[in-house]
Design a protein around this motif. Sequence first.
Motif, mmCIF file in Angstrom:
data_model
loop_
_atom_site.group_PDB
_atom_site.id
_atom_site.type_symbol
_atom_site.label_atom_id
_atom_site.label_comp_id
_atom_site.label_asym_id
_atom_site.label_seq_id
_atom_site.Cartn_x
_atom_site.Cartn_y
_atom_site.Cartn_z
ATOM 1 N N ILE A 152 -22.843 -57.864 18.008
ATOM 2 C CA ILE A 152 -23.831 -58.286 18.996
ATOM 3 C C ILE A 152 -23.836 -59.801 19.178
ATOM 4 O O ILE A 152 -23.967 -60.305 20.291
ATOM 5 C CB ILE A 152 -25.244 -57.748 18.640
ATOM 6 N N VAL A 153 -23.639 -60.553 18.098
ATOM 7 C CA VAL A 153 -23.615 -62.013 18.204
ATOM 8 C C VAL A 153 -22.418 -62.456 19.036
ATOM 9 O O VAL A 153 -22.535 -63.310 19.911
ATOM 10 C CB VAL A 153 -23.592 -62.664 16.798
ATOM 11 N N ARG A 154 -21.266 -61.859 18.796
ATOM 12 C CA ARG A 154 -20.070 -62.191 19.580
ATOM 13 C C ARG A 154 -20.271 -61.825 21.045
ATOM 14 O O ARG A 154 -19.851 -62.552 21.934
ATOM 15 C CB ARG A 154 -18.841 -61.465 19.030
ATOM 16 N N ILE B 169 -13.445 -68.369 24.015
ATOM 17 C CA ILE B 169 -14.465 -67.668 23.233
ATOM 18 C C ILE B 169 -13.930 -67.617 21.806
ATOM 19 O O ILE B 169 -13.147 -66.732 21.443
ATOM 20 C CB ILE B 169 -14.748 -66.275 23.804
ATOM 21 N N LYS B 170 -14.308 -68.595 21.006
ATOM 22 C CA LYS B 170 -13.710 -68.782 19.680
ATOM 23 C C LYS B 170 -13.947 -67.605 18.747
ATOM 24 O O LYS B 170 -13.085 -67.283 17.939
ATOM 25 C CB LYS B 170 -14.205 -70.087 19.063
ATOM 26 N N ASP B 171 -15.099 -66.933 18.851
ATOM 27 C CA ASP B 171 -15.331 -65.768 17.995
ATOM 28 C C ASP B 171 -14.326 -64.658 18.302
ATOM 29 O O ASP B 171 -13.851 -63.975 17.400
ATOM 30 C CB ASP B 171 -16.761 -65.240 18.156
ATOM 31 N N TYR B 172 -13.994 -64.461 19.573
ATOM 32 C CA TYR B 172 -12.993 -63.454 19.929
ATOM 33 C C TYR B 172 -11.609 -63.871 19.457
ATOM 34 O O TYR B 172 -10.835 -63.051 18.972
ATOM 35 C CB TYR B 172 -12.964 -63.224 21.434
ATOM 36 N N THR B 173 -11.288 -65.159 19.608
ATOM 37 C CA THR B 173 -10.001 -65.660 19.139
ATOM 38 C C THR B 173 -9.877 -65.438 17.641
ATOM 39 O O THR B 173 -8.842 -64.958 17.153
ATOM 40 C CB THR B 173 -9.845 -67.156 19.472
ATOM 41 N N MET C 48 -11.419 -63.209 15.867
ATOM 42 C CA MET C 48 -11.311 -61.772 15.639
ATOM 43 C C MET C 48 -9.864 -61.319 15.843
ATOM 44 O O MET C 48 -9.337 -60.517 15.071
ATOM 45 C CB MET C 48 -12.232 -60.994 16.574
ATOM 46 N N MET C 49 -9.187 -61.858 16.855
ATOM 47 C CA MET C 49 -7.805 -61.471 17.115
ATOM 48 C C MET C 49 -6.864 -62.002 16.032
ATOM 49 O O MET C 49 -5.915 -61.316 15.643
ATOM 50 C CB MET C 49 -7.360 -61.973 18.496
ATOM 51 N N GLN D 279 -10.941 -53.766 20.209
ATOM 52 C CA GLN D 279 -9.584 -54.263 20.419
ATOM 53 C C GLN D 279 -8.693 -53.712 19.317
ATOM 54 O O GLN D 279 -9.065 -53.725 18.149
ATOM 55 C CB GLN D 279 -9.594 -55.791 20.378
ATOM 56 N N SER D 280 -7.521 -53.229 19.689
ATOM 57 C CA SER D 280 -6.573 -52.681 18.725
ATOM 58 C C SER D 280 -5.339 -53.579 18.660
ATOM 59 O O SER D 280 -4.875 -54.065 19.696
ATOM 60 C CB SER D 280 -6.169 -51.269 19.153
ATOM 61 N N VAL D 281 -4.828 -53.800 17.456
ATOM 62 C CA VAL D 281 -3.612 -54.587 17.268
ATOM 63 C C VAL D 281 -2.647 -53.771 16.419
ATOM 64 O O VAL D 281 -3.035 -53.217 15.383
ATOM 65 C CB VAL D 281 -3.902 -55.941 16.579
#
Length: 109
Positions: free
Chosen positions: A35-37, A51-55, A57-58, A96-98
């Motif tokens: 939720i914060v992201r 969006i540094k939190d998404y980066t 996360m990746m 997101q899937s990696v």
Amino acid sequence: MAQNQILVTTTEKIPEQKYEIIGEVFGLTTQSKNIVRNIGAGLKNLVGGEIKDYTNMMIESRDIAIDRLRDNAVAMGADAVVMMRFDSGSISTDMQSVAAYGTAVKFIE
């Protein structure tokens, strides 16, 4: 061989090394945004920019996928993984899937 000793390379050939192909290996992970992201991303959409939190996360997802690929290679008795690649995609708006995948090889003396 320990997981952290497995050579992982994006190249097809390892210089001055002969090997036999064992088979395909992969490592997968799926991460969800919290939720914060999501709130931060929504605000960033208004003004633009990274969006540094998404980066982050990746990056974490990529590292987990490589670790799992190495675990898969060790379980197969491999000495290295060649032709490693990444694939990623969205499963839904908040997941997101990696995947890290490649070819496990065993060194020939």
